[in-house]
Design a protein around this motif. Structure first.
Motif, short mmCIF file in Angstrom:
data_model
loop_
_atom_site.label_atom_id
_atom_site.label_comp_id
_atom_site.label_asym_id
_atom_site.label_seq_id
_atom_site.Cartn_x
_atom_site.Cartn_y
_atom_site.Cartn_z
N GLN A 1 0.82 -1.20 0.00
CA GLN A 1 0.00 0.00 0.00
C GLN A 1 0.86 1.26 0.00
O GLN A 1 0.55 2.24 -0.70
CB GLN A 1 -0.91 0.00 1.22
CG GLN A 1 -1.89 1.17 1.28
CD GLN A 1 -2.84 1.19 0.10
OE1 GLN A 1 -3.37 0.16 -0.28
NE2 GLN A 1 -3.06 2.37 -0.50
N ALA A 2 1.97 1.24 0.76
CA ALA A 2 2.86 2.41 0.79
C ALA A 2 3.49 2.65 -0.58
O ALA A 2 3.60 3.80 -1.03
CB ALA A 2 3.94 2.21 1.86
N ALA A 3 3.92 1.58 -1.25
CA ALA A 3 4.49 1.73 -2.59
C ALA A 3 3.46 2.26 -3.58
O ALA A 3 3.76 3.10 -4.45
CB ALA A 3 5.06 0.39 -3.06
N HIS A 4 2.23 1.80 -3.44
CA HIS A 4 1.15 2.29 -4.32
C HIS A 4 0.89 3.78 -4.07
O HIS A 4 0.68 4.55 -5.03
CB HIS A 4 -0.11 1.47 -4.08
CG HIS A 4 -1.29 1.92 -4.88
ND1 HIS A 4 -1.37 1.75 -6.25
CD2 HIS A 4 -2.44 2.57 -4.52
CE1 HIS A 4 -2.51 2.24 -6.68
NE2 HIS A 4 -3.18 2.74 -5.65
N ASN A 5 0.93 4.21 -2.81
CA ASN A 5 0.71 5.63 -2.49
C ASN A 5 1.79 6.50 -3.12
O ASN A 5 1.50 7.61 -3.61
CB ASN A 5 0.69 5.83 -0.98
CG ASN A 5 -0.53 5.21 -0.33
OD1 ASN A 5 -1.54 4.95 -0.99
ND2 ASN A 5 -0.45 4.96 0.97
N VAL A 6 3.03 6.02 -3.10
CA VAL A 6 4.12 6.79 -3.72
C VAL A 6 3.88 6.95 -5.21
O VAL A 6 4.04 8.05 -5.78
CB VAL A 6 5.47 6.11 -3.45
CG1 VAL A 6 6.58 6.77 -4.26
CG2 VAL A 6 5.81 6.19 -1.96
N ASP A 7 3.50 5.87 -5.89
CA ASP A 7 3.25 5.95 -7.34
C ASP A 7 2.10 6.91 -7.65
O ASP A 7 2.19 7.71 -8.61
CB ASP A 7 2.94 4.56 -7.89
CG ASP A 7 4.12 3.62 -7.79
OD1 ASP A 7 5.27 4.12 -7.73
OD2 ASP A 7 3.91 2.38 -7.76
N VAL A 8 1.05 6.86 -6.85
CA VAL A 8 -0.10 7.73 -7.09
C VAL A 8 0.28 9.20 -6.89
O VAL A 8 -0.05 10.08 -7.71
CB VAL A 8 -1.27 7.35 -6.16
CG1 VAL A 8 -2.37 8.39 -6.22
CG2 VAL A 8 -1.82 5.98 -6.55
N LEU A 9 1.00 9.50 -5.82
CA LEU A 9 1.38 10.89 -5.53
C LEU A 9 2.36 11.42 -6.56
O LEU A 9 2.34 12.62 -6.89
CB LEU A 9 1.97 10.99 -4.13
CG LEU A 9 0.95 10.89 -2.99
CD1 LEU A 9 1.64 10.83 -1.64
CD2 LEU A 9 0.00 12.10 -3.04
N ARG A 10 3.22 10.57 -7.09
CA ARG A 10 4.13 11.03 -8.14
C ARG A 10 3.35 11.42 -9.40
O ARG A 10 3.65 12.43 -10.04
CB ARG A 10 5.13 9.92 -8.47
CG ARG A 10 6.28 9.81 -7.48
CD ARG A 10 7.22 8.69 -7.86
NE ARG A 10 8.35 8.58 -6.93
CZ ARG A 10 9.24 7.61 -6.96
NH1 ARG A 10 9.12 6.63 -7.86
NH2 ARG A 10 10.23 7.60 -6.10
N LEU A 11 2.35 10.61 -9.73
CA LEU A 11 1.53 10.94 -10.90
C LEU A 11 0.75 12.23 -10.67
O LEU A 11 0.64 13.08 -11.57
CB LEU A 11 0.59 9.78 -11.21
CG LEU A 11 1.23 8.51 -11.77
CD1 LEU A 11 0.19 7.40 -11.91
CD2 LEU A 11 1.89 8.80 -13.12
N ARG A 12 0.21 12.39 -9.48
CA ARG A 12 -0.54 13.61 -9.16
C ARG A 12 0.39 14.83 -9.17
O ARG A 12 0.00 15.92 -9.60
CB ARG A 12 -1.21 13.47 -7.80
CG ARG A 12 -2.38 12.47 -7.79
CD ARG A 12 -2.97 12.32 -6.40
NE ARG A 12 -3.47 13.60 -5.91
CZ ARG A 12 -4.68 14.08 -6.17
NH1 ARG A 12 -5.54 13.39 -6.92
NH2 ARG A 12 -5.08 15.25 -5.67
N PHE A 13 1.63 14.62 -8.68
CA PHE A 13 2.59 15.73 -8.71
C PHE A 13 2.95 16.12 -10.14
O PHE A 13 3.05 17.31 -10.48
CB PHE A 13 3.84 15.34 -7.93
CG PHE A 13 4.97 16.32 -8.05
CD1 PHE A 13 4.87 17.60 -7.51
CD2 PHE A 13 6.13 15.97 -8.72
CE1 PHE A 13 5.91 18.51 -7.64
CE2 PHE A 13 7.17 16.87 -8.85
CZ PHE A 13 7.06 18.15 -8.30
#
Length: 272
Positions: free
Chosen positions: A210-222
């Protein structure tokens, strides 16, 4: 730390591209550079500590300090399926401490038998045979002698020595019983530690994913201007904290198995 450094470098490249495109503030680039520099320092420190650990290991096993050494054992996790009863039974038979206590009990028994030996009767038997031959006469003769020596009274010295030896034998037997009981307790506690850490590692799997998925999502949003770079940093910190905690659990899991192997008297992996 190497993976963390590469991630920071990639984030800096993305941030610089967004700043150049006018979608992000220049301060984000400075933050990404500071983060990369910090990660690079940690990476260099890790390399130095790694070399120091290798030198310490060479010195411990008396290998040449300038020789090449390769460590093939890696931190790994596999469910521990050996039943507790098997570990206890094996430990009761093979634990070095219990083997020494059993030898002490045998020595105490021999000492007791030696102490009472002097009060037992001593028997001796001798025999002689004679033969003579004359021109007209042949003679044979036999002579048998027996003797019994029995100590009747020695001022109770033998009795006192036997009592002392018997007390030593009883103490050795009690020590063995206590050692077996302590072994069961120690093995059970070590086994519970292994199973406790095993459960924590299993529970960590979903959290890390879940933590790795959150990083990928936030990078895309950034990249799309929907989140700040500081949010990405925070998500990466959370993910790396979980990774570090996971590695710590792996180390504790293997150390717990090593302690269990020491108590049992053999590598617990071969008991499966």
């Amino acid at each position: 730390n190497e993976r963390k450094r590469k991630s920071s470098q990639k984030l800096l490249d993305i941030t610089q591209a967004l700043v150049d495109a006018g979608k992000s503030a220049p301060v984000d680039t400075m933050r990404a550079k500071i983060r990369l520099q910090s990660d690079d320092r940690q990476y260099q420190d890790s390399l130095v500590r790694h070399q120091q650990a290798i030198l310490s290991a060479k010195n411990y096993i008396y290998l040449p300090l300038n020789g090449e050494v390769r460590f093939i054992t890696e931190l790994e996790f596999a469910p521990f399926d050996v039943p507790l009863q098997r570990l206890e039974d094996y430990a009761l038979l093979h634990r070095p401490l219990l083997q020494e206590l059993r030898r002490a009990k045998v020595r105490a028994r021999l000492a007791y038998e030696t102490a009472i030996e002097t009060t037992r009767p001593a028997l001796s038997l001798t025999a002689d045979y004679g033969y003579s031959e004359f021109p007209s006469v042949v003679r044979h003769s036999w002579d048998w002698k027996g003797m019994v020596n029995w100590l009747f009274f020695d001022s109770f010295v033998t009795r006192d020595r036997a009592r002392s030896a018997r007390l030593d034998e009883l103490a050795a037997e009690l020590n063995l019983i206590d050692g077996e009981r302590s072994t069961r307790v120690d093995v059970s506690n070590a086994y519970l530690d292994v199973k406790r850490i095993e459960k924590q590692i299993s529970d960590f799997k979903s959290q890390r994913e879940q933590a790795a998925h959150n990083v990928d999502v936030l990078r895309l949003r950034f990249q799309n201007g929907l989140d700040r770079i500081i949010d990405v940093f925070q998500a990466e910190d959370d993910m790396r904290s979980l990774d570090n905690e996971y590695l710590t659990l792996l180390v504790q899991f293997n150390q717990a198995k090593d302690r269990l192997s020491e108590l049992v008297g053999a590598d617990v992996e071969i008991l499966q």
